[in-house]
Design an enzyme around this catalytic site. Sequence first.
Site, PDB file in Angstrom:
ATOM      1  N   MET A   1      80.601   3.690  16.914  1.00  0.00           N
ATOM      2  CA  MET A   1      79.777   3.566  15.706  1.00  0.00           C
ATOM      3  C   MET A   1      78.298   3.752  16.008  1.00  0.00           C
ATOM      4  O   MET A   1      77.446   3.017  15.510  1.00  0.00           O
ATOM      5  CB  MET A   1      79.995   2.183  15.052  1.00  0.00           C
TER       6      MET A   1
ATOM      7  N   PRO B   1      93.468   7.427  18.195  1.00  0.00           N
ATOM      8  CA  PRO B   1      92.227   8.050  17.735  1.00  0.00           C
ATOM      9  C   PRO B   1      92.403   9.166  16.710  1.00  0.00           C
ATOM     10  O   PRO B   1      91.417   9.780  16.316  1.00  0.00           O
ATOM     11  CB  PRO B   1      91.632   8.597  19.036  1.00  0.00           C
TER      12      PRO B   1
ATOM     13  N   LYS C   1      86.507   1.603   4.580  1.00  0.00           N
ATOM     14  CA  LYS C   1      85.093   1.242   4.524  1.00  0.00           C
ATOM     15  C   LYS C   1      84.281   2.440   4.947  1.00  0.00           C
ATOM     16  O   LYS C   1      84.643   3.146   5.874  1.00  0.00           O
ATOM     17  CB  LYS C   1      84.792   0.115   5.515  1.00  0.00           C
TER      18      LYS C   1
ATOM     19  N   GLY D   1      92.662   3.650  16.420  1.00  0.00           N
ATOM     20  CA  GLY D   1      92.485   3.215  17.807  1.00  0.00           C
ATOM     21  C   GLY D   1      93.334   2.017  18.132  1.00  0.00           C
ATOM     22  O   GLY D   1      94.522   1.967  17.826  1.00  0.00           O
ATOM     23  N   ASP D   2      92.710   1.015  18.736  1.00  0.00           N
ATOM     24  CA  ASP D   2      93.392  -0.224  19.086  1.00  0.00           C
ATOM     25  C   ASP D   2      92.900  -1.319  18.146  1.00  0.00           C
ATOM     26  O   ASP D   2      91.702  -1.408  17.873  1.00  0.00           O
ATOM     27  CB  ASP D   2      93.058  -0.595  20.538  1.00  0.00           C
TER      28      ASP D   2
ATOM     29  N   ASP E   1      92.848   2.354   6.460  1.00  0.00           N
ATOM     30  CA  ASP E   1      91.450   2.684   6.153  1.00  0.00           C
ATOM     31  C   ASP E   1      91.141   4.106   6.607  1.00  0.00           C
ATOM     32  O   ASP E   1      92.027   4.819   7.051  1.00  0.00           O
ATOM     33  CB  ASP E   1      90.504   1.662   6.768  1.00  0.00           C
TER      34      ASP E   1
ATOM     35  N   THR F   1      92.659   3.375  22.326  1.00  0.00           N
ATOM     36  CA  THR F   1      91.348   3.189  21.732  1.00  0.00           C
ATOM     37  C   THR F   1      90.536   4.487  21.846  1.00  0.00           C
ATOM     38  O   THR F   1      90.801   5.322  22.721  1.00  0.00           O
ATOM     39  CB  THR F   1      90.614   2.002  22.393  1.00  0.00           C
TER      40      THR F   1
HETATM   41  N1  SAH Z   1      89.603   0.146  16.731  1.00  0.00           N
HETATM   42  C1  SAH Z   1      89.040   1.466  16.937  1.00  0.00           C
HETATM   43  C2  SAH Z   1      87.542   1.494  16.745  1.00  0.00           C
HETATM   44  C3  SAH Z   1      87.089   1.151  15.368  1.00  0.00           C
HETATM   45  S1  SAH Z   1      85.364   1.290  15.187  1.00  0.00           S
HETATM   46  C4  SAH Z   1      89.422   1.948  18.341  1.00  0.00           C
HETATM   47  O1  SAH Z   1      89.959   1.195  19.149  1.00  0.00           O
HETATM   48  O2  SAH Z   1      89.187   3.121  18.606  1.00  0.00           O
HETATM   49  C5  SAH Z   1      85.173   2.916  14.587  1.00  0.00           C
HETATM   50  C6  SAH Z   1      84.514   3.800  15.605  1.00  0.00           C
HETATM   51  O3  SAH Z   1      85.440   4.251  16.561  1.00  0.00           O
HETATM   52  C7  SAH Z   1      83.936   5.068  15.039  1.00  0.00           C
HETATM   53  O4  SAH Z   1      82.658   4.834  14.454  1.00  0.00           O
HETATM   54  C8  SAH Z   1      83.807   5.920  16.269  1.00  0.00           C
HETATM   55  O5  SAH Z   1      82.711   5.562  17.042  1.00  0.00           O
HETATM   56  C9  SAH Z   1      85.048   5.513  17.032  1.00  0.00           C
HETATM   57  N2  SAH Z   1      86.156   6.469  16.863  1.00  0.00           N
HETATM   58  C10 SAH Z   1      87.378   6.192  16.399  1.00  0.00           C
HETATM   59  N3  SAH Z   1      88.155   7.303  16.414  1.00  0.00           N
HETATM   60  C11 SAH Z   1      87.405   8.291  16.916  1.00  0.00           C
HETATM   61  C12 SAH Z   1      87.626   9.663  17.192  1.00  0.00           C
HETATM   62  N4  SAH Z   1      88.805  10.245  16.957  1.00  0.00           N
HETATM   63  N5  SAH Z   1      86.616  10.393  17.716  1.00  0.00           N
HETATM   64  C13 SAH Z   1      85.437   9.826  17.950  1.00  0.00           C
HETATM   65  N6  SAH Z   1      85.167   8.541  17.713  1.00  0.00           N
HETATM   66  C14 SAH Z   1      86.129   7.769  17.210  1.00  0.00           C
END
Ligand code: SAH
Length: 469
Positions: A385, A227, A272, A304-305, A250, A333
Amino acid sequence: MNFLPIFLDLRDKTCLVVGGGETAARKTAMLLNAGASLLVAHDGDLAPAFSEFKEQDRISHKRTPFSEDLLDGMELVISAAEDDAIDQQVSEAARARHLPVNVVDKPAMCTFVLPAILDRSPMIVAIGTGGASPVLARLLRARLETLIPASYGRLAYLAESFREKVKAKFSHAPMRRIFWEKVLQGPVAEMVFSGKEDDAAKLLQRTLDKEQDESPQGEVYLVGAGPGNPDLLTFRALRLMQQADVVVHDNLVSEPILEMCRRDAERVYVGKQRANHAVPQEDINMLLVRLAKEGKRVLRLKGGDPFIFGRGGEEIETLVDHGVPFQVVPGITAAAGVASYAGIPLTHRDYAQSVTFVTGHLKDDSTNLDWDAMAKPNQTIVIYMGLQGLPILSEELVKHGLSPQTPAAIVQQGTTPHQRVVTGTLESLPELAVEAQLKPPTLIIVGNVVSLHHKLKWFVSEDERNAEA
Ligand code: SAH
């Protein structure tokens, strides 16, 4: 970076040391080790430590106070006069001549600082804190001492003796690099570490003989970077990050994490923004295929994942279709990372027996989420999101049976120095989120577990600390 670390060749050069006490002797030892000759200017007897150096032929003592002409022909100057007026004079005179000067323990008078040194010659690790805390640098060095085998230097010499041969064998630089990575982490290295250098050289020769000079086979590493906080990377992610030739990333991947990728890796940004797709997904898929077919080790780094709202599945489907080898590295994630750092357990015996991850990204301002399944008691909902759609999400969840008083939180940039946690209820959160002017990415957590935040919060981010101050 306040200082640029460089390595100076001082062999057969002369350096000036001002002062003749124990500190001057310590600096003298360092310069002697680097092969320099020394002029020691000290108006008195030298400390006994000076007579213990075996390189007496490279030290000459001038019984004189400092004067500017002593700088003639010098390569570098260290002042350990331990007298403010003299130190100041040395520093000014050296700087006027653009000679690098270090005044012991007086950072303001220095144009360079001496690092803590871990010597595995020819490999040298230099650690600096820019004068902020030499002790901290020494502590880190002590830790590295235990991590880096004493014979690392011998391994470097062995590599040096094969450099030309290896260069001649492989026409592609990436192949050379892969060969060396294999050798320096494999049985050859182990043999050197256990003192069998002749065997190591023979094995290295045999390994080289067996290698073919053909264009390298590319590969894609689909890696979850977690994250945002680099501490939350996996070891495997880090290893692949450091060997990739090109990094495709990204905007969810934070700068501190990108910094940990191999320095000379090429970087391709395919970020994006919401409703502003910089690079269409199909193009990203094909870019990965093309780079791998060029023989590159491609790091596809994702926040994240990769398999949770990451479109990682689509990317590797294309790879399979084109016969490109790949591996997938899971990441923490956002739901898991952010919940931990916000002190909100996603499940809890008393509050929630299940947890649902949903995307709040509403297509055409409507959404096809299964509201009935989400609006269940004893469940935590994590919305990725969801910031834009938050008013609709909150309204629909209440319409489908959740109490407007259900605790809810929105977390900005969780796990990072910019983390901020805003808590309220399903009813109040949309407005609170607007007031807080949150910056993306944000994650929404809905459910009774959110009420635990005030008791269990443990992490205070830099932004939160500044806001309190
Ligand atoms: N694959 C990623 C998610 C991608 S979608 C995962 O597993 O985490 C992108 C969304 O993830 C963002 O719009 C937000 O809602 C969330 N996100 C990712 N990193 C974050 C963070 N550090 N703090 C809060 N929300 C986060």
